[in-house]
Design a protein around this motif. Sequence first.
Motif, PDB file in Angstrom:
ATOM      1  N   PRO C 113      -7.282  -4.481  -2.283  1.00 64.43           N
ATOM      2  CA  PRO C 113      -8.190  -3.355  -1.628  1.00 64.43           C
ATOM      3  C   PRO C 113      -7.419  -2.743  -0.497  1.00 64.43           C
ATOM      4  CG  PRO C 113      -9.029  -5.681  -1.815  1.00 64.43           C
ATOM      5  CD  PRO C 113      -7.776  -5.757  -2.396  1.00 64.43           C
ATOM      6  N   ALA C 114      -7.769  -1.618  -0.115  1.00 68.48           N
ATOM      7  CA  ALA C 114      -7.133  -0.938   1.097  1.00 68.48           C
ATOM      8  C   ALA C 114      -7.181  -1.749   2.308  1.00 68.48           C
ATOM      9  CB  ALA C 114      -8.140   0.466   1.044  1.00 68.48           C
ATOM     10  N   ILE C 115      -8.152  -2.286   2.397  1.00 66.17           N
ATOM     11  CA  ILE C 115      -8.348  -3.085   3.999  1.00 66.17           C
ATOM     12  C   ILE C 115      -7.099  -4.042   3.719  1.00 66.17           C
ATOM     13  CG2 ILE C 115     -10.134  -4.747   2.769  1.00 66.17           C
ATOM     14  CD1 ILE C 115     -10.165  -3.533   6.363  1.00 66.17           C
ATOM     15  N   VAL C 116      -6.791  -4.737   2.766  1.00 67.88           N
ATOM     16  CA  VAL C 116      -5.684  -5.724   2.680  1.00 67.88           C
ATOM     17  C   VAL C 116      -4.394  -5.051   2.872  1.00 67.88           C
ATOM     18  CG1 VAL C 116      -4.564  -7.338   1.099  1.00 67.88           C
ATOM     19  CG2 VAL C 116      -7.093  -7.393   0.945  1.00 67.88           C
ATOM     20  N   LEU C 117      -4.379  -3.744   2.549  1.00 67.24           N
ATOM     21  CA  LEU C 117      -2.969  -3.126   2.613  1.00 67.24           C
ATOM     22  C   LEU C 117      -2.774  -2.851   4.012  1.00 67.24           C
ATOM     23  CD1 LEU C 117      -2.810  -0.220  -0.048  1.00 67.24           C
ATOM     24  CD2 LEU C 117      -1.145  -2.310   0.182  1.00 67.24           C
ATOM     25  N   VAL C 118      -3.753  -2.557   4.924  1.00 66.98           N
ATOM     26  CA  VAL C 118      -3.713  -2.371   6.071  1.00 66.98           C
ATOM     27  C   VAL C 118      -3.276  -3.710   6.926  1.00 66.98           C
ATOM     28  CG1 VAL C 118      -5.447  -1.842   8.245  1.00 66.98           C
ATOM     29  CG2 VAL C 118      -5.692  -0.820   6.159  1.00 66.98           C
ATOM     30  N   VAL C 119      -3.725  -4.853   6.342  1.00 65.99           N
ATOM     31  CA  VAL C 119      -3.122  -5.842   7.206  1.00 65.99           C
ATOM     32  C   VAL C 119      -1.631  -6.191   6.923  1.00 65.99           C
ATOM     33  CG1 VAL C 119      -3.539  -8.424   7.316  1.00 65.99           C
ATOM     34  CG2 VAL C 119      -5.549  -7.026   6.886  1.00 65.99           C
ATOM     35  N   GLY C 120      -0.976  -5.636   5.835  1.00 65.47           N
ATOM     36  CA  GLY C 120       0.233  -6.011   5.591  1.00 65.47           C
ATOM     37  C   GLY C 120       1.161  -5.010   5.899  1.00 65.47           C
ATOM     38  N   LEU C 121       0.500  -3.835   6.323  1.00 72.88           N
ATOM     39  CA  LEU C 121       1.394  -2.597   6.283  1.00 72.88           C
ATOM     40  C   LEU C 121       1.842  -2.215   7.660  1.00 72.88           C
ATOM     41  CD1 LEU C 121      -0.112   0.419   3.987  1.00 72.88           C
ATOM     42  CD2 LEU C 121       2.317  -0.431   4.131  1.00 72.88           C
ATOM     43  N   ASP C 122       1.458  -3.054   8.680  1.00 69.64           N
ATOM     44  CA  ASP C 122       1.613  -2.677  10.026  1.00 69.64           C
ATOM     45  C   ASP C 122       3.210  -2.235  10.412  1.00 69.64           C
ATOM     46  OD1 ASP C 122       2.166  -5.267   9.807  1.00 69.64           O
ATOM     47  OD2 ASP C 122       1.078  -5.709  11.901  1.00 69.64           O
ATOM     48  N   ASN C 123       4.225  -3.289  10.024  1.00 70.37           N
ATOM     49  CA  ASN C 123       5.368  -3.212  10.235  1.00 70.37           C
ATOM     50  C   ASN C 123       6.214  -1.945   9.136  1.00 70.37           C
ATOM     51  OD1 ASN C 123       5.761  -5.381  12.087  1.00 70.37           O
ATOM     52  ND2 ASN C 123       5.756  -6.874  10.175  1.00 70.37           N
TER      53      ASN C 123
END
Lengths: 358, 283, 267
Positions: C113-123
């Motif tokens: 889910p896109a929301i999960v990508l958000v969690v992992g993408l910050d770095n």
Amino acid sequence: MTEPATSAPREDAGRGVQVRLDGLTRVFGSVKALDGLELTLAPGELVALLGPSGCGKTTALRILAGLDTATSGRVFVGGTDISGVAAHKRDMGMVFQAYSLFPHMTVRHNVEFGLKLRGIDGGKRRARAMQMLELVGLESQSDRYAHQLSGGQQQRVALARALAIEPSVLLLDEPLSALDAKVRAQLRDEIRRVQLEVGTTTLFVTHDQEEALALADRVGVMRAGRLEQIAPPEELYSKPRTEFVAEFVGLTNRLPAYVSGGAATVAGSRLPTLAGSVEEGRGTALVRPEQIHVRADTDGNAVVSASSFLGAISRLTVTTDDGAHLVSQIPRTSVQGVTAGDRVAVLIDPAPVLVIGA
Amino acid sequence: MAKPASRIGASLGLAPFLLYAAIFLIVPTVVVFVRAFIVDGAFSLEALASLKKASMIEITKNTLLLSLATAVVGALIGAVVAYVVSTANPNGLLRRFVTSASGVLAQFGGVTLAFAFIATVGREGVVSRWLDGAGIDITNSTWLFSLKGLMLVYTYFQVPLMVIVFLPALDGIRPQWREAADTLGASTWQYWRHVGVPLLFPAFLGALLLLFANAFAAYATAAALVNQGSPILALKIADALGNELLGNQTSVASAIALEMVLIVAVVMFAYSRLQQQTSRWLR
Amino acid sequence: MRASGATKRQQNQRLTRWVTLAGVGVLFAIPIYSMFEYSIRITPQNKQTWDAWKAITQNEQLSGAIRVSLELAVLTVTGMLLLLLPTMIWIRLKVPWAKRLVEFLCLLPLTIPAIVLVVGLDNVMSWVRYLTTPGPLALTFPYIVLVLPYCYRALDAGLAAIDVNTLSEAARSLGASWTTVILRIIVPNMRSAILSAAFLAVALVLGEFTLASLFFYDNMQVVIVLIGLVNSSISVAVSLAALAFAFVLLFAMSFVGTRPKRREARS
């Protein structure tokens, strides 16, 4: 073959019934697919409808099956008018071009399907299905699925499925057209054997003249929604009634002819004319390649322009001195040693020919 | 066949794509997995343990219920719509219209649909006013902004998604099967019972799972509608991310994200198995 | 098609079709109609006004966000095609064993889910911002990932419809270079698939909210929500306009895109 053991034997079981199409017309928008078709099938007879695509043959078969509705005209089976009867109450076995097996059922369940709908119990159903599969030589494949079978095997199963319900009429809609040439010839003979064995009145639709001639009791040639001629295969081939039939069935040479006193003069030979020919004067004779013989002759009036070997027979193309091209198809032994470039004499068999207006 | 060197050379052509996928797809996924086990820089199961709190279990239940209910309703209505469209001319305007409209509502939806429903059944909504005129007062209710409201709005993108996903399966049904069943004596009911439904069932179930995953993963609609509390997992993740005052919140967000990925992965795996079955039958 | 020659079953199907579609159509038309009515009236005086529609171009925050979304759409389509098209053609020509791997990666975003990508993408996003732009266009990179599954399917259908290997062998035997093969032989033959992939990507990017909102960028959807807190009429008007635009896009695509499978013709 022994009488199939199922419930409620019908009086016509195994013998076939008469089928009559009476003045069938079918209009799609502005196109007349059928134009007053008249056709009667005798009990147990196999009739092939032959014609180019769009001639209405498939439409005729679909109307007989109840899958399509005639714009006007009626359908009789065993003397009863069934024009208004729905397809699923018509009791007809149909084999389609291809891919008609239910993919989620095994071969045996496919064959049993029609019996299941008729409420025949499991044991009898199974026995009957296996008997049908035996008839088409596939009893060992009964637990397979359609995608595990070859195209030819699938069509055999479809045939077994159609016959399992002891249909009053068997309908075959170009069942061989999707198969390889070799499988096609083999299955063609098999369909005929099975049909003779069960004796069901059968309508076979095809665009392949070889298939129709090899299989049928009678062949009906269709054109533009009408029957052009219907006759046993030999008669259709040797006595075509129209130019269309002569051209569509078999190869034909077109030779200038002069008709007088009921006979035609063609390339020096006198040939009797068929009904429907020009009565008197100039015309074009439609001559079969088998009727044309050639003989090596240095004083002959033609030259061989090509020769091809077709097994037991040879096909020669010759050009006469007045510029006409003829195809001759004769036993190989009779033209041994004749090759392209040789001068030959041309002779025509005195069999009856159709002479059309020039 | 080819020399090993040229084979390696050929593989190098994939390098840009693989690199990109690694950075923007694999790395974030791995980061989520790892962070779920790290709290304040050290290995810990604390974040995962927070998933077992009663409030979190409630949210998970809500999300599953929302996804399942809208998937079932959407699949049933969508299947019927897809069927009636499939019997129309495949190149006709009707089919193009329905598939395009479905595509927009299913994939573009999100925020837009939320506002569509605010305009319809929100406080000043058009239908709210009609109902008000008829003596039914919903203008003061906040149901649209709760789980019930989400169910209604989600159904509006589930139905069109079903249409898009299920149409190819219906196109795989060959007309010969219907006609063969006809000539063998099957009535319409018998055809559907013995042939149509069994053939389409794997495809239907697969589509239903896809709808489930779609609702489960959705965020935008809920974010635009719900302004109090976090009744579903996606909102809870955003909530945790936004709450930087509490130290271990990225871990909590990661733990919830991990839970979501695992559930969606299981569902999508089942979906792909059903797809294989379908492609064997309906092609 | 066979207007005057329909069978009874076809007539029945047509009746069921129109009854069903009319019923479901009304259910789906009500919210759309409501958006329109809502957008042209002003509460509480209940007077009709086009102010909300005028605001679409006059509200600078909104028009800026629409421009951002359109730029993102263009960049995402370009990036997606540059990344995906050569890779997919290359797989068919040279490394068929990698097809399953690439397909798996392309379809993976359906499972994440896109929301999960958000969690992992910050770095990763910090690096993107540092190396490219701190502005909203940095979203292009994750957006390419989001559109992968849909674009992959569209392009794959296009490639499946042509025989890439035979075409390229024929061209190679006539002396074409690989670049020529790809640009002048294969790409022109899959124009409609490329167009479908591009349209789908545009629609997805214009509708995107999750990533933009959680990375604090103002794209069209984020601003629609922001404005909605103050004046929902404007938000509703923009939403309706965006829906209509996306519909026109996909409807146009249905005419150029790959056609639905045709049923066998019969004689």
